[in-house]
Scaffold this motif. Structure first.
Motif, short mmCIF file in Angstrom:
data_model
loop_
_atom_site.label_atom_id
_atom_site.label_comp_id
_atom_site.label_asym_id
_atom_site.label_seq_id
_atom_site.Cartn_x
_atom_site.Cartn_y
_atom_site.Cartn_z
N TYR A 169 16.72 -4.72 10.17
CA TYR A 169 15.20 -4.93 9.68
C TYR A 169 15.10 -3.44 9.51
N ALA A 170 14.05 -3.17 8.61
CA ALA A 170 13.27 -1.94 8.27
C ALA A 170 11.96 -1.92 7.69
N ILE A 171 11.23 -1.01 7.86
CA ILE A 171 9.80 -0.90 7.14
C ILE A 171 10.05 0.12 6.06
N VAL A 172 9.77 -0.13 4.88
CA VAL A 172 9.59 0.80 3.86
C VAL A 172 8.33 0.93 3.30
N HIS A 173 8.12 1.93 2.33
CA HIS A 173 6.88 2.14 1.94
C HIS A 173 6.80 2.65 0.32
N TYR B 19 10.16 2.10 -3.82
CA TYR B 19 10.15 2.22 -2.29
C TYR B 19 10.90 3.52 -1.73
N ARG B 20 10.10 3.92 -0.77
CA ARG B 20 10.84 4.98 0.07
C ARG B 20 10.90 4.69 1.51
N GLY B 21 11.86 5.55 2.25
CA GLY B 21 12.07 5.28 3.56
C GLY B 21 11.04 5.25 4.66
N SER B 22 11.06 4.91 5.71
CA SER B 22 10.02 4.94 6.81
C SER B 22 10.67 4.86 7.96
N VAL C 26 4.05 4.36 -2.78
CA VAL C 26 2.88 4.97 -2.85
C VAL C 26 2.25 4.74 -4.36
N VAL C 27 1.07 4.54 -4.29
CA VAL C 27 0.35 4.25 -5.39
C VAL C 27 -0.53 5.60 -5.59
N PHE C 28 -0.23 6.28 -6.86
CA PHE C 28 -0.96 7.63 -6.88
C PHE C 28 -2.36 7.29 -7.75
N ASP C 29 -3.51 7.37 -6.98
CA ASP C 29 -4.81 7.34 -7.62
C ASP C 29 -5.32 8.68 -7.48
N LYS C 30 -6.90 8.53 -7.16
CA LYS C 30 -7.35 9.84 -6.73
C LYS C 30 -6.84 10.36 -5.39
N LYS C 31 -6.42 9.38 -4.42
CA LYS C 31 -5.83 9.60 -3.24
C LYS C 31 -4.52 8.76 -3.47
N ARG C 32 -3.56 9.22 -2.58
CA ARG C 32 -2.32 8.72 -2.49
C ARG C 32 -2.73 7.21 -1.70
N LYS C 33 -2.05 6.12 -2.00
CA LYS C 33 -2.31 4.92 -1.08
C LYS C 33 -0.95 4.48 -1.10
N TYR C 34 -0.85 4.04 0.45
CA TYR C 34 0.37 3.92 1.06
C TYR C 34 0.40 2.23 1.37
N PHE C 35 1.49 1.48 1.14
CA PHE C 35 1.99 0.28 1.11
C PHE C 35 3.18 0.04 1.82
N HIS C 36 3.19 -0.86 3.01
CA HIS C 36 4.55 -1.08 3.66
C HIS C 36 4.98 -2.44 3.54
N SER C 37 6.39 -2.69 3.53
CA SER C 37 6.98 -3.96 3.79
C SER C 37 7.83 -3.94 4.74
N ILE D 10 17.50 -9.07 1.76
CA ILE D 10 17.65 -10.84 1.46
C ILE D 10 16.28 -11.31 1.37
N LYS D 11 15.09 -10.43 2.21
CA LYS D 11 13.77 -10.97 1.91
C LYS D 11 12.92 -9.91 2.57
N TYR D 12 11.72 -9.77 2.10
CA TYR D 12 10.79 -9.00 2.43
C TYR D 12 9.49 -9.53 2.61
N SER D 13 8.57 -8.62 2.97
CA SER D 13 7.26 -9.23 3.21
C SER D 13 6.21 -8.85 2.29
N ILE D 14 4.98 -9.22 2.17
CA ILE D 14 3.94 -8.93 1.19
C ILE D 14 3.70 -7.48 1.46
N PRO D 15 3.15 -6.69 0.89
CA PRO D 15 2.66 -5.25 1.13
C PRO D 15 1.67 -5.34 2.15
N PHE D 16 1.53 -4.33 3.02
CA PHE D 16 0.31 -4.34 3.80
C PHE D 16 0.18 -2.87 4.08
N TYR D 17 -0.87 -2.50 4.86
CA TYR D 17 -1.12 -1.27 5.54
C TYR D 17 -1.60 -1.29 6.75
N PHE D 18 -1.44 -0.24 7.48
CA PHE D 18 -1.62 -0.34 8.88
C PHE D 18 -3.31 -0.41 9.32
#
Length: 87
Positions: free
Chosen positions: A19-23, A5-8, A25-36, A47-55
């Motif tokens: 609380y914070a949002i982190v992201h 995870y990286r900042g955000s 990156v999955v490196f495929d043909k294009k970068r894919k960003y997922f947030h939690s 202490i807890k986190y959400s399932i990954p999502f995108y906007f």
């Protein structure tokens, strides 16, 4: 797990927790960003986190700001370095 995870967003204090949002990156043909949403205790231990999502899509997305009011989370995010959205 956390090494991928990286900042955000800013860290936001609400009802005794941080609380914070982190992201990641999955490196495929294009970068894919997922947030939690990550919740931290007062020592900043996660202490807890959400399932990954995108906007809007899996492309370049950054969460610029997070705010919580009346148990509603407000986020400002950026798409492809140009389009800003409030959700």
């Amino acid at each position: 797990m956390w090494k991928h995870y990286r900042g955000s967003s800013n860290l936001y204090f609400y009802n005794g927790l941080f609380y914070a949002i982190v992201h990641s990156v999955v490196f495929d043909k294009k970068r894919k960003y997922f947030h939690s949403i990550v919740v931290f205790d007062y020592t900043l231990k996660p202490i807890k986190y959400s399932i990954p999502f995108y906007f809007e899509n899996y492309e370049i997305e950054y969460c610029l700001s997070l705010r919580i009011s009346n148990d509603i989370i407000y986020l400002v995010f950026n798409l492809n370095y140009s389009k800003h959205q409030l959700t």
